[in-house]
Design an enzyme around this catalytic site. Structure first.
Site, PDB file in Angstrom:
ATOM      1  N   ASP A 287      -0.073  17.930  10.887  1.00 30.59           N
ATOM      2  CA  ASP A 287       0.187  18.106   9.453  1.00 30.59           C
ATOM      3  C   ASP A 287      -0.647  17.075   8.692  1.00 30.59           C
ATOM      4  O   ASP A 287      -0.353  15.877   8.739  1.00 30.59           O
ATOM      5  CB  ASP A 287       1.668  17.895   9.133  1.00 30.59           C
ATOM      6  CG  ASP A 287       2.552  19.035   9.605  1.00 30.59           C
ATOM      7  OD1 ASP A 287       2.091  19.840  10.451  1.00 30.59           O
ATOM      8  OD2 ASP A 287       3.707  19.116   9.150  1.00 30.59           O
TER       9      ASP A 287
ATOM     10  N   LYS B  69       1.479  23.584   3.279  1.00 34.21           N
ATOM     11  CA  LYS B  69       2.778  22.906   3.291  1.00 34.21           C
ATOM     12  C   LYS B  69       3.010  22.247   1.943  1.00 34.21           C
ATOM     13  O   LYS B  69       2.095  21.657   1.361  1.00 34.21           O
ATOM     14  CB  LYS B  69       2.782  21.877   4.426  1.00 34.21           C
ATOM     15  CG  LYS B  69       4.008  20.989   4.505  1.00 34.21           C
ATOM     16  CD  LYS B  69       3.890  20.042   5.705  1.00 34.21           C
ATOM     17  CE  LYS B  69       4.973  18.978   5.717  1.00 34.21           C
ATOM     18  NZ  LYS B  69       4.840  18.034   6.857  1.00 34.21           N
TER      19      LYS B  69
ATOM     20  N   LYS C  37       4.839  26.250   4.898  1.00 35.07           N
ATOM     21  CA  LYS C  37       5.889  25.316   5.322  1.00 35.07           C
ATOM     22  C   LYS C  37       6.508  24.668   4.093  1.00 35.07           C
ATOM     23  O   LYS C  37       5.806  24.069   3.276  1.00 35.07           O
ATOM     24  CB  LYS C  37       5.328  24.255   6.262  1.00 35.07           C
ATOM     25  CG  LYS C  37       6.365  23.208   6.702  1.00 35.07           C
ATOM     26  CD  LYS C  37       5.797  22.260   7.748  1.00 35.07           C
ATOM     27  CE  LYS C  37       6.772  21.124   8.062  1.00 35.07           C
ATOM     28  NZ  LYS C  37       6.248  20.200   9.101  1.00 35.07           N
TER      29      LYS C  37
END
Length: 300
Positions: free
Chosen positions: A135, A212, A243
């Site tokens: 991430d 995300k 996400k």
């Protein structure tokens, strides 16, 4: 004009100059297909997260035990704990092995203000240590400045570091990292809606697997409106996941995000959410029902 039509008009108007710039300056932008999977269970979408600076090895061990027990998608930890999490979840010698739980870590976290080469190096080191999902935080300052190529190149460097070659394909010459997932944190709380649109488009164009919402350490977290906008940008059939992270603390929160288009949930309250879902979706205040299940507390 309906809300959906307004959303689509925003996306088309915002992306017209971005697409023109990428087409000219980065004509080989891959937009590679993603290997993300779909699930109907909120529990199975959770990245069980502990990213606080004061997290201890024993807390990471508990995190991994909980992740296997409830069948979460991954544990998300700082890279210093990737070797431990990998040993616990992926090693055949561990009692926790033979699980589908992945090991996720963060790169350029939480500001996104590291050099792109440093982010790519950080990703490769984490992968070599056992991470299977990365991430990364994009260069927020460059995005707000309107330096779209810098944002694209920053993301692309990490995607390539995760095993995608210069053409956006998984690179068979790097056997350590088959199928490593790259998620791009855009930090929605700091962006305008047009900036969110551009960030998602650039992440998709650069070959990322997910967009995300948040680090969980900024001024705000995920919202249903942002998740819906992000999903509209990357599309429903593109293979790119969304996400939602930051402030998702209950089953109701998770279900709202999933309803808006999220396919992964970042949360430190994963046990609480799973307990509620496994018990029919009722009262998810699990602290009184299951004293052994104590969700870790961090920015998520």
């Amino acid at each position: 004009m309906s809300e959906q039509q307004q959303q689509q008009a925003l996306i088309e108007t915002t992306l017209e100059p971005v697409k023109a710039l990428l087409s000219e300056a980065r004509p080989d932008a891959p937009g590679r297909p993603s290997s993300t999977s779909k699930s109907t269970s909120a529990t199975a979408m959770i990245d069980h997260t502990l990213l606080h600076a004061h997290a201890t090895a024993s807390q990471i061990e508990t995190l991994c035990i909980e992740a296997k027990q409830y069948g979460f998608a991954s544990v998300c930890v700082n890279s210093v704990y990737v070797p431990l999490a990998s040993k616990l979840l992926l090693s055949n010698e561990s009692s926790l092995s033979h699980t589908t739980v992945k090991v996720c870590t963060v790169v350029g976290f939480p500001l996104g203000a590291s050099l792109s080469q440093v982010k790519a190096f950080e990703a490769r080191q984490a992968i070599d240590a056992g991470a299977t999902e990365i991430d990364m935080v994009l260069h927020v300052g460059a995005l707000k400045q309107g330096d779209w190529l810098a944002v694209y190149d920053d993301i692309r460097a990490v995607v390539v570091g995760c095993g995608g070659d210069e053409n956006g394909n998984d690179n068979g010459s790097q056997p350590q990292s088959p199928g490593v997932i790259c998620k791009v944190i855009i930090e929605t709380a700091l962006l305008t809606d047009p900036e969110k649109v551009i960030a998602c488009y650039l992440a998709k164009a650069a070959g990322a697997d997910f967009v995300k919402t948040s680090t969980g350490f900024s001024t705000g977290g995920a919202t249903v409106q942002d998740v819906a906008l992000m999903r509209a940008v990357v599309g429903n059939d593109s293979g790119v996941g969304v996400k939602a992270s930051g402030g998702v603390r209950s089953l109701q929160d998770a279900q709202a995000m999933i309803g808006a288009g999220a396919t992964r949930i970042g949360a430190s309250s994963g046990v609480k959410i799973a307990w509620a879902e496994h018990n029919g979706g009722g009262n998810d205040n699990s602290s009184n029902k299951n004293p052994a299940a104590t969700p870790s507390s961090d920015g998520y």
